[in-house]
Design an enzyme around this catalytic site. Structure first.
Site, PDB file in Angstrom:
ATOM      1  N   SER A 188       0.817  -1.227   0.000  1.00  0.00           N
ATOM      2  CA  SER A 188       0.000   0.000   0.000  1.00  0.00           C
ATOM      3  C   SER A 188       0.849   1.276   0.000  1.00  0.00           C
ATOM      4  O   SER A 188       0.411   2.302  -0.518  1.00  0.00           O
ATOM      5  CB  SER A 188      -0.965  -0.001   1.182  1.00  0.00           C
ATOM      6  OG  SER A 188      -0.460  -0.737   2.260  1.00  0.00           O
ATOM      7  N   ARG A 189       2.069   1.171   0.525  1.00  0.00           N
ATOM      8  CA  ARG A 189       2.914   2.377   0.556  1.00  0.00           C
ATOM      9  C   ARG A 189       3.384   2.824  -0.831  1.00  0.00           C
ATOM     10  O   ARG A 189       3.950   3.901  -0.975  1.00  0.00           O
ATOM     11  CB  ARG A 189       4.124   2.145   1.476  1.00  0.00           C
ATOM     12  CG  ARG A 189       3.746   2.257   2.951  1.00  0.00           C
ATOM     13  CD  ARG A 189       4.912   2.692   3.780  1.00  0.00           C
ATOM     14  NE  ARG A 189       5.799   1.595   4.119  1.00  0.00           N
ATOM     15  CZ  ARG A 189       7.104   1.717   4.274  1.00  0.00           C
ATOM     16  NH1 ARG A 189       7.702   2.878   4.100  1.00  0.00           N
ATOM     17  NH2 ARG A 189       7.830   0.674   4.613  1.00  0.00           N
TER      18      ARG A 189
END
Ligand code: UD1
Ligand code: MG
Length: 245
Positions: free
Chosen positions: A17-18
């Site tokens: 997700s980063r």
């Protein structure tokens, strides 16, 4: 000496997700090739007999990009130990040396992996690839005994100040005898700071059974992982500088 066969497990179930992108993390391109593609090409050089990629969220994208890829699904990301356990049924009766790699650690070299796998022989059941980064940040730390043999790996979140002062860090890449991994992985528990099944706990379990655990040391660049667009850009930059000489 006849070398045991090598099989590989590539961990790629993390959401990434980063990266702030809809594209699966391991499908991001580095130096003209996806990160996963780079790891797969490296494994081709090694002549690994089998390779299982552990996938989770976004696996449709991976299947679309690599239709022939052998995969096993990890539905929830319960930790690296759990991820490897999910892959094992995909390796059936394989009884050689298993290499565990990360799909988001794209620059690992075939020679480094072969040397690591070669350490697994005789009473050495596992070999862990360590490195000494300039900034050891939150990496797991390799705890060695008086003889310099690896005793256990402690995750940063669970480490004491003295353990955090150790500068020999875990790259996450390891090699192990298939039968030993099959027996010990189900014994890993999740009673730790993150509530995860840590693959790293396999070291202390193997040691308790009387096995020796070897370590090798990698150059920081080849074990650098990518978690964000900024890290991807930084690695791309380093790759270019390296290619220039
Ligand atoms: C891990 C190691 C740590 C090491 C570091 C190196 C453990 C417990 N810790 O920590 O010692 O210094 O890598 O970068 O192994 N993944 C799955 N399923 C999961 C969890 C992770 O497939 O359930 C995959 C991720 O997609 C990633 C890799 O495994 O490719 C590592 O996971 P990550 O969460 O980054 O591990 P760290 O906590 O950084
Ligand atoms: Mg990580």
């Amino acid at each position: 000496m006849t070398r045991p066969d090598i099989a590989a497990i590539i961990l790629a179930a993390g959401k990434g997700s980063r990266m702030g992108s809809d594209l699966h993390k391991v499908l991001h391109v580095l130096g003209g090739q996806t990160m996963l593609g780079r790891v797969l090409s490296t494994l081709d050089q090694l002549k690994a007999t089998r390779c299982i990629t552990v996938v989770g969220a976004g696996r449709d994208q991976i299947h679309a990009a690599y239709p022939a890829l052998d995969t096993m699904v990890q539905d929830s990301q319960l930790g690296t130990g759990h991820a490897v356990r999910c892959a094992l049924p995909g390796l059936g009766g394989f009884d050689g040396t298993i290499l565990v790699l990360y799909g988001d650690v794209p620059l690992i070299r075939a020679g480094t992996l072969q040397a690591l796998a070669d350490l697994v022989q005789g009473d050495t059941a596992l070999a862990v690839l360590g490195f000494r980064p300039q900034d050891p940040r939150a990496y797991g730390r390799l705890v060695t005994d008086d003889q310099g043999a690896l005793e256990r790996i402690v995750e940063f979140s669970d480490a004491t100040d003295a353990e955090r002062a150790i500068d020999f860090c875990n790259s996450g890449i390891l090699a192990g005898r298939a039968d030993v991994l099959r027996r010990l992985l189900p014994q890993i528990r999740n009673d730790n700071a993150k509530g995860e099944y840590y693959l790293t706990d396999v070291v202390a379990l193997a040691r308790a059974e009387g096995h020796r655990i070897a370590t090798a040391q990698a150059e920081p660049l080849e074990v650098t992982g990518v978690n964000s667009q900024a890290e991807l850009a930084a690695l791309e930059q380093q790759l270019t500088e390296h290619a220039d000489g």
